[in-house]
Design an enzyme around this catalytic site. Structure first.
Site, mmCIF file in Angstrom:
data_model
loop_
_atom_site.group_PDB
_atom_site.id
_atom_site.type_symbol
_atom_site.label_atom_id
_atom_site.label_comp_id
_atom_site.label_asym_id
_atom_site.label_seq_id
_atom_site.Cartn_x
_atom_site.Cartn_y
_atom_site.Cartn_z
ATOM 1 N N GLY A 107 0.793 -1.221 0.000
ATOM 2 C CA GLY A 107 0.000 0.000 0.000
ATOM 3 C C GLY A 107 0.826 1.271 0.000
ATOM 4 O O GLY A 107 2.055 1.250 0.077
ATOM 5 N N ARG A 110 3.799 6.084 2.201
ATOM 6 C CA ARG A 110 4.155 7.490 2.427
ATOM 7 C C ARG A 110 3.630 8.377 1.302
ATOM 8 O O ARG A 110 4.191 9.436 1.014
ATOM 9 C CB ARG A 110 5.663 7.655 2.581
ATOM 10 C CG ARG A 110 6.510 7.156 1.420
ATOM 11 C CD ARG A 110 7.963 7.525 1.641
ATOM 12 N NE ARG A 110 8.819 6.948 0.617
ATOM 13 C CZ ARG A 110 10.099 7.269 0.459
ATOM 14 N NH1 ARG A 110 10.655 8.170 1.240
ATOM 15 N NH2 ARG A 110 10.826 6.689 -0.484
ATOM 16 N N ASP A 142 7.664 6.078 8.949
ATOM 17 C CA ASP A 142 7.055 7.313 9.443
ATOM 18 C C ASP A 142 6.248 8.056 8.383
ATOM 19 O O ASP A 142 5.647 9.088 8.667
ATOM 20 C CB ASP A 142 8.124 8.241 10.031
ATOM 21 C CG ASP A 142 9.218 8.611 9.021
ATOM 22 O OD1 ASP A 142 9.033 8.358 7.813
ATOM 23 O OD2 ASP A 142 10.253 9.148 9.453
ATOM 24 N N GLY A 143 6.234 7.539 7.153
ATOM 25 C CA GLY A 143 5.465 8.182 6.102
ATOM 26 C C GLY A 143 6.076 9.454 5.559
ATOM 27 O O GLY A 143 5.450 10.137 4.740
ATOM 28 N N ARG A 200 3.256 14.508 -6.889
ATOM 29 C CA ARG A 200 3.292 13.689 -8.103
ATOM 30 C C ARG A 200 1.938 13.773 -8.809
ATOM 31 O O ARG A 200 0.887 13.868 -8.167
ATOM 32 C CB ARG A 200 3.612 12.236 -7.765
ATOM 33 C CG ARG A 200 4.826 12.094 -6.854
ATOM 34 C CD ARG A 200 5.389 10.700 -6.875
ATOM 35 N NE ARG A 200 4.539 9.689 -6.267
ATOM 36 C CZ ARG A 200 4.921 8.414 -6.085
ATOM 37 N NH1 ARG A 200 6.112 8.030 -6.476
ATOM 38 N NH2 ARG A 200 4.109 7.552 -5.517
ATOM 39 N N ARG A 207 -1.177 0.156 -10.024
ATOM 40 C CA ARG A 207 -0.026 -0.685 -10.362
ATOM 41 C C ARG A 207 -0.404 -2.161 -10.262
ATOM 42 O O ARG A 207 -1.480 -2.492 -9.741
ATOM 43 C CB ARG A 207 1.137 -0.338 -9.436
ATOM 44 C CG ARG A 207 0.735 -0.461 -7.995
ATOM 45 C CD ARG A 207 1.502 0.356 -6.999
ATOM 46 N NE ARG A 207 1.456 1.792 -7.148
ATOM 47 C CZ ARG A 207 2.443 2.602 -6.764
ATOM 48 N NH1 ARG A 207 3.531 2.101 -6.239
ATOM 49 N NH2 ARG A 207 2.343 3.901 -6.893
ATOM 50 N N ASP A 277 4.762 -4.155 -7.341
ATOM 51 C CA ASP A 277 4.029 -2.983 -6.877
ATOM 52 C C ASP A 277 4.622 -1.690 -7.434
ATOM 53 O O ASP A 277 4.100 -0.608 -7.146
ATOM 54 C CB ASP A 277 4.002 -2.927 -5.347
ATOM 55 C CG ASP A 277 5.393 -2.928 -4.735
ATOM 56 O OD1 ASP A 277 6.102 -3.937 -4.889
ATOM 57 O OD2 ASP A 277 5.783 -1.930 -4.104
ATOM 58 N N ASN A 278 5.685 -1.794 -8.220
ATOM 59 C CA ASN A 278 6.297 -0.611 -8.813
ATOM 60 C C ASN A 278 6.155 -0.573 -10.327
ATOM 61 O O ASN A 278 6.885 0.165 -10.996
ATOM 62 C CB ASN A 278 7.788 -0.529 -8.444
ATOM 63 C CG ASN A 278 8.003 -0.131 -6.994
ATOM 64 O OD1 ASN A 278 7.134 0.484 -6.382
ATOM 65 N ND2 ASN A 278 9.141 -0.484 -6.439
ATOM 66 N N ASP A 287 7.438 5.467 -9.209
ATOM 67 C CA ASP A 287 8.215 5.237 -7.987
ATOM 68 C C ASP A 287 9.720 5.302 -8.233
ATOM 69 O O ASP A 287 10.386 4.287 -8.423
ATOM 70 C CB ASP A 287 7.837 3.900 -7.339
ATOM 71 C CG ASP A 287 6.537 4.009 -6.567
ATOM 72 O OD1 ASP A 287 5.985 5.115 -6.474
ATOM 73 O OD2 ASP A 287 6.064 2.983 -6.053
#
Length: 528
Positions: A107, A110, A142-143, A200, A207, A277-278, A287
């Site tokens: 998921g 960040r 920490d995002g 972005r 994805r 996932d990329n 990404d």
């Protein structure tokens, strides 16, 4: 304080939120999310946002100006301190294979989507903040994002667009005024770094992993909902969703992925972390983490220190993309119901990649686009063998090659190519290049294309300037010291990468010796 007119005019389209199920909880605490495509979560406020850079080219897509009307208001909006009317921030839920192993739920750990904006030409564009704080998918992180990684993504997103490579875009770079602790190489040397957020922009950030997760959980209802939404929203030309259209959609994803891989190889780009996932279902570069660029031509090069086995090396990228597509095919099998048809799509991926790559190689070498493929591939293989005899800068070599003509003599041709070599070629290497040049000259002598047209075609395919890691590192060091002029100059230069710009000649040379083993230049990690 009211928003300035340019930002207040942005219109959000909630179609994604209305069409797909949400996580019933809207808390940022990391957790397992079932039966949902996204979770509502607000960006975490930051102390002192400051607009560091603004991309006029990307802003135009959203109907914004070359500069924001109010820079401070823009900074507040694009760190998430102020929400625009109609914005309902959320993060999406997906899974993926990481280095070949199924990782389960991943998921947007960040990244927080502000929503989908209707752009200047009616195009629907998702606007996403990377580094905006905790989401339900942050796991143990920490995002946040640091200035270093944010500059790299901001710079490369826009550079890739101008290089003609399909990519997500970047609207702006904002400093947070807060420190973020990072251990760049996971070696126990964590330190505080300045925080930043990059905005972005893309038609979609969907994805492969978005479809893999519900398939792995056997939640076929959710999988079908997501595929149907994807087709009706982003691939409407394929028709109404059905078993046949699902297959046609997968075939289109294969085609777009093949084209993307050919582009990466054309410009010498190495993504660095091609997990499932990329990879984007729209065929976009997505990404920008530990990416890199070929300096000396090295098929096995990867900038990612985490990838010790070279799984995602430069020359492996097309193969890995095919493997990732097979994972997507497995996820879609319950909807398509025909494994043979999916396998034929995967075969077509390989054929499409070869077709696109050959066309790009022919443009790079000034060869005609018709005729049998085998002699051209043999000529390319012979050239790569020459590259192996001496460290050769691929970008500089191809650009210099366009200055060599049928009548150029051997020694003069080698002199033209000399700036591409990182060391003095041996006698054997010089002989190999001379023999290859003779074969190449003989080939172009047989084509009726005028020399001027051939040179123009080669120069359009071969960039004069690429945003090499050492250039980005120089911009990062200066920005961390408070000097944004180096980044500004580089952002200006990369807008015309195929045009020789004498005022930026210092940016177009070989990698300097100091950058060979410099952290951030040759070696990066997934936190980069």
């Amino acid at each position: 304080m009211p928003l300035p007119a340019d930002l207040a005019a942005l219109r959000f389209d909630p179609r994604f939120l209305r069409a797909l199920p949400a996580d019933p909880l809207d808390l940022p605490q990391p957790r397992t999310v079932q039966g949902a495509v996204y979770s509502f979560c607000a960006p975490s406020p930051v102390a002192a946002p400051r607009l560091l850079h603004w991309s006029a080219d990307c802003a135009a897509l959203l109907g914004l100006g070359a500069l924001p009307v109010d820079a401070q208001a823009a900074a507040e909006v694009f760190v998430g301190n102020r929400l625009l009317p109609g914005s309902q921030p959320y993060a999406t839920c997906y899974g993926g294979h990481q280095f070949g192993n199924w990782a389960g739920q991943l998921g947007d750990g960040r990244a927080t989507l502000l929503g989908t904006v209707i752009g200047a030409d009616g195009l629907r564009l998702e606007v996403q903040l990377k580094g905006a704080g905790l989401t339900p998918y942050s796991r143990h992180a920490d995002g946040r994002a640091v200035l270093r990684s944010s500059i790299r993504e901001y710079l490369c997103s826009e550079a890739m667009h101008h290089l003609g490579v399909p990519t997500t875009r970047a609207l702006c770079l904002v400093g947070t005024g807060e420190a973020v602790v990072r251990d760049m190489f996971y070696d126990g040397r964590a330190r505080e770094e300045p925080g930043a957020i990059v905005t972005r922009v893309a038609e979609s950030f969907l994805r492969f992993g978005h479809y893999q997760l519900p398939a792995a959980r056997e939640d076929l209802g959710l999988l079908r909902q997501l595929v149907d939404y994807t087709i009706t929203t982003h691939f409407p030309q394929l028709g109404s969703p059905s078993q046949e259209v699902y297959l046609a959609w997968f075939r289109e994803v294969c085609e777009r992925t093949a084209l993307l891989m050919a582009h990466w190889l054309r410009v010498g780009f190495v993504h660095g972390v091609m997990n499932t996932d990329n990879l984007s279902v729209l065929g976009l570069t997505i990404d920008y983490g530990p990416y890199g660029w070929l300096d000396a031509f090295e098929p096995g090069f990867t900038p990612n220190t985490t990838d010790r086995g070279g799984r995602y090396a430069y020359a492996e990228q097309a193969r890995v993309a095919g493997w990732n597509l097979s994972c997507l095919a497995n996820a879609l099998l319950p909807l398509v119901g025909d494994i043979g048809a999916l396998e034929r799509c995967l075969d077509a991926y390989g054929e499409a990649f070869e077709r696109h790559y050959l066309a790009m190689l022919r443009d790079k070498l000034g060869l005609p686009q018709d005729g049998p493929a085998q002699p051209d591939f043999e000529l390319v293989s012979a050239l790569f063998a020459c590259f192996a005899t001496v460290d050769t800068d691929m970008t500089i070599f191809y650009r210099a090659l366009a200055r060599i003509h049928v009548e150029t003599e051997r020694e003069a041709a080698l002199q033209i190519l000399a700036p591409a070599f990182y060391a003095e070629p041996s006698t054997q290497a010089r002989e190999a290049f001379a023999n290859w040049l003779g074969a190449w000259q003989a080939r172009i002598a047989l084509t009726p294309e005028p020399a001027a047209a051939r040179v123009a075609r080669m120069n359009s395919a071969n960039p004069w300037l690429i945003p090499r890691n050492w250039l980005a590192q120089n911009a990062i060091k200066a920005a961390e010291a408070g000097d944004l002029s180096v980044l500004e100059r580089l952002m200006t230069a990369i807008r015309q990468p195929c045009t020789e710009q004498p005022e930026f000649a210092d940016l177009a040379g070989r990698r300097p010796d100091w950058a060979r083993n410099e952290p951030g230049c040759s070696a990066l990690s997934c936190s980069s």
